[in-house]
Design an enzyme around this catalytic site. Structure first.
Site, PDB file in Angstrom:
ATOM      1  N   TYR A  47       0.844  -1.186   0.000  1.00 46.10           N
ATOM      2  CA  TYR A  47       0.000   0.000   0.000  1.00 46.10           C
ATOM      3  C   TYR A  47       0.882   1.240   0.000  1.00 46.10           C
ATOM      4  CZ  TYR A  47      -3.561   3.376   1.149  1.00 46.10           C
ATOM      5  OH  TYR A  47      -4.386   4.464   1.100  1.00 46.10           O
ATOM      6  N   TYR A  64       2.026   5.305   7.440  1.00 42.51           N
ATOM      7  CA  TYR A  64       2.091   4.135   6.566  1.00 42.51           C
ATOM      8  C   TYR A  64       3.378   4.123   5.722  1.00 42.51           C
ATOM      9  CZ  TYR A  64       0.594  -0.144   4.519  1.00 42.51           C
ATOM     10  OH  TYR A  64       0.555  -1.482   4.166  1.00 42.51           O
TER      11      TYR A  64
HETATM   12  P1  NAI Z   1      -6.083  -9.824   6.562  1.00 41.45           P
HETATM   13  O1  NAI Z   1      -5.838  -9.618   8.019  1.00 41.45           O
HETATM   14  O2  NAI Z   1      -7.471  -9.793   6.067  1.00 41.45           O
HETATM   15  O3  NAI Z   1      -5.453 -11.250   6.100  1.00 41.45           O
HETATM   16  C1  NAI Z   1      -4.283 -11.766   6.629  1.00 41.45           C
HETATM   17  C2  NAI Z   1      -4.131 -13.233   6.261  1.00 41.45           C
HETATM   18  O4  NAI Z   1      -2.867 -13.690   6.780  1.00 41.45           O
HETATM   19  C3  NAI Z   1      -5.197 -14.151   6.847  1.00 41.45           C
HETATM   20  O5  NAI Z   1      -5.480 -15.187   5.924  1.00 41.45           O
HETATM   21  C4  NAI Z   1      -4.481 -14.767   8.063  1.00 41.45           C
HETATM   22  O6  NAI Z   1      -4.964 -16.047   8.450  1.00 41.45           O
HETATM   23  C5  NAI Z   1      -3.084 -14.881   7.511  1.00 41.45           C
HETATM   24  N1  NAI Z   1      -2.043 -14.966   8.537  1.00 41.45           N
HETATM   25  C6  NAI Z   1      -1.709 -14.048   9.473  1.00 41.45           C
HETATM   26  N2  NAI Z   1      -0.675 -14.517  10.212  1.00 41.45           N
HETATM   27  C7  NAI Z   1      -0.363 -15.733   9.727  1.00 41.45           C
HETATM   28  C8  NAI Z   1       0.612 -16.716  10.066  1.00 41.45           C
HETATM   29  N3  NAI Z   1       1.500 -16.526  11.030  1.00 41.45           N
HETATM   30  N4  NAI Z   1       0.603 -17.878   9.362  1.00 41.45           N
HETATM   31  C9  NAI Z   1      -0.295 -18.106   8.371  1.00 41.45           C
HETATM   32  N5  NAI Z   1      -1.216 -17.209   7.996  1.00 41.45           N
HETATM   33  C10 NAI Z   1      -1.247 -16.032   8.673  1.00 41.45           C
HETATM   34  O7  NAI Z   1      -5.150  -8.764   5.841  1.00 41.45           O
HETATM   35  P2  NAI Z   1      -5.199  -7.989   4.447  1.00 41.45           P
HETATM   36  O8  NAI Z   1      -5.581  -6.592   4.706  1.00 41.45           O
HETATM   37  O9  NAI Z   1      -5.896  -8.766   3.399  1.00 41.45           O
HETATM   38  O10 NAI Z   1      -3.635  -7.954   4.110  1.00 41.45           O
HETATM   39  C11 NAI Z   1      -2.999  -8.830   3.213  1.00 41.45           C
HETATM   40  C12 NAI Z   1      -1.878  -8.078   2.520  1.00 41.45           C
HETATM   41  O11 NAI Z   1      -2.449  -7.003   1.752  1.00 41.45           O
HETATM   42  C13 NAI Z   1      -0.875  -7.441   3.494  1.00 41.45           C
HETATM   43  O12 NAI Z   1       0.408  -7.531   2.952  1.00 41.45           O
HETATM   44  C14 NAI Z   1      -1.328  -5.986   3.511  1.00 41.45           C
HETATM   45  O13 NAI Z   1      -0.288  -5.101   3.873  1.00 41.45           O
HETATM   46  C15 NAI Z   1      -1.755  -5.803   2.059  1.00 41.45           C
HETATM   47  N6  NAI Z   1      -2.621  -4.658   1.783  1.00 41.45           N
HETATM   48  C16 NAI Z   1      -3.749  -4.407   2.535  1.00 41.45           C
HETATM   49  C17 NAI Z   1      -4.496  -3.265   2.276  1.00 41.45           C
HETATM   50  C18 NAI Z   1      -5.729  -2.947   3.074  1.00 41.45           C
HETATM   51  O14 NAI Z   1      -6.202  -1.816   3.001  1.00 41.45           O
HETATM   52  N7  NAI Z   1      -6.274  -3.877   3.827  1.00 41.45           N
HETATM   53  C19 NAI Z   1      -4.152  -2.332   1.190  1.00 41.45           C
HETATM   54  C20 NAI Z   1      -3.023  -2.751   0.411  1.00 41.45           C
HETATM   55  C21 NAI Z   1      -2.270  -3.847   0.725  1.00 41.45           C
END
Ligand code: NAI
Length: 395
Positions: free
Chosen positions: A225, A235
């Protein structure tokens, strides 16, 4: 039991099984409604596959591309009458739907940073799927135990260099206030990079390569992001941004690895700011998201995770041409968020928002509705007043 939302700060400690399943079905419907993605991947590993961008990636791969998917995630089952975490229920719903279509869907629940989970994932791929043609790395975690040193690293969301003062919103109470966050120290910066940087992505890709489980031409993508200046101190230029720089560093190494593996590629996709469990924990960002939602909905360009990832796959990754990289080699699916007129409108609203006019100037209602949806609440067609069984075994 009857399951209702129990919001504690920026988390909801309950989740609704049928509600989560309905949410997953909405995402599947979106992908199916957009039609098949020609040339899409057929064997896909998603690391961080149970919620947010990772779940959207898995659903797009399966239902848009007809791919076999292996999902790695860290979710808690229901215990002692307590519902499971939403990613648990999401994964079961996704898996049922994929298998009903005859698609392979395999699940690995555990710590993706560990050697053991990597080994188990390789075993599943070897036995059931074969070499993958896409690896999506979408972990968002507050901690990582390093598999070599055993050190437990904790990530922090802090500015770097100077303290940072800005507006923030308590999304639960609807109170806008000013928050000051002290800068991170060196150890916190290093810890955040250890958790959210690129070392683990490289470990995954090296392990897959050594096991011969990367198909020739395989691709890999991780998500990042950037956002507008109003959020940069917390951020882009904060601890998480430095970790994301390290993710980009790793992306370049992985790109070299994949180029040698039959002309594949690795890249970072910069995605839109959206309500997920990860983003709701970042100070200031939920207020920005609430303003952004209002403006993008009015402009007709609002997207959620599934719209973002479907568009990423269909128009950037598998449209038969180059994805269109920015000057730093990243794919920008945050393009609609970053349009000058959208950001000008955010800048105009930002200084005017107060607790009193929050509901009028921002889409705090949309933020809250999306937040509850992450936990399976507020879905049409679900009767939240009836008994539901929280204990559902993983598939
Ligand atoms: P989220 O919290 O919805 O998903 C995180 C995922 O990682 C889940 O499936 C969870 O089970 C898994 N996870 C966490 N710790 C773990 C571990 N130790 N072992 C195995 N699985 C694990 O997060 P989100 O927002 O979808 O983020 C995903 C990526 O997208 C990140 O890199 C984030 O920085 C990026 N991102 C998010 C944005 C947003 O606004 N939410 C914007 C742009 C990028």
């Amino acid at each position: 039991m009857i399951i209702r939302p129990k919001v504690r700060g920026f988390v909801c400690v309950t989740a609704h099984p049928e509600g989560c399943a309905a949410h997953v079905q909405e995402w599947i419907n979106h992908v199916q409604g957009r039609g098949p993605i020609a040339g899409g991947p057929k064997r896909v590993l998603v690391i961080g596959a149970s919620t947010g961008y990772g779940l959207a990636s898995r659903i797009t791969a399966a239902f848009g591309c007809g791919a076999s998917t292996v999902g790695v995630f860290f979710e808690r089952p229901s215990e002692e009458g307590r519902p499971a975490t939403p990613g648990w229920y999401n994964t079961i719903a996704m898996t049922r739907a994929a298998r009903a279509r005859g698609l392979f869907a395999g699940n690995i629940n555990g710590d993706a940073f560990s050697d053991d989970i990597k080994r188990r994932t390789l075993e599943m791929l070897r036995a059931e799927v074969g070499p993958v043609d896409l690896v999506v790395y979408s972990l968002a975690s507050p901690r990582r135990t390093h598999p070599r040193t055993g050190v437990a690293h904790r990530s922090v969301l802090k500015p770097v260099g100077n303290s940072y003062t800005n507006k923030t919103v308590d999304t639960d109470k609807g109170v806008v206030s000013t928050v000051t966050i002290d800068p991170a120290n060196e150890a916190e910066i290093a810890d955040t990079t250890a958790v959210m940087g690129g070392e683990d992505w490289e470990m995954w890709m090296n392990a897959l390569s050594e096991a011969g489980l990367l198909a020739p031409g395989a691709q890999s993508v991780a998500y990042s992001y950037i956002g507008p200046e109003v959020t940069w101190a917390i951020y882009k230029n904060g601890t998480i941004g430095l970790a994301k720089n390290d993710l980009e560093r790793a992306g370049r190494n992985i790109d070299s690895l994949l180029k040698l593996n039959g002309g594949g590629r690795a890249f970072i996709s910069v995605n839109k700011a959206l309500v997920t469990q990860a983003s709701s924990a970042i100070p200031v960002v939920p207020l920005y998201i609430s303003i952004l939602y209002k403006i993008m909905k009015a402009a007709g360009t609002h997207e959620g995770c599934i719209e973002q990832v479907q568009r990423l796959f269909a128009t950037r990754m598998y449209n038969g041409s180059k994805p269109g990289f920015d000057e730093a080699g990243r794919v920008r699916i945050d393009d609609w968020e970053m349009r000058p007129e959208i950001q000008a409108a955010v800048r105009e609203v930002w200084p005017r928002v107060t607790t009193e006019n929050l509901a009028e100037l921002t889409d705090i209602a949309g933020y809250r509705a999306d937040f509850l949806k992450l936990f399976g609440f507020g879905l049409p067609g679900i009767n939240y007043d009836t008994e539901t069984e929280p204990h559902v075994p993983m598939l």
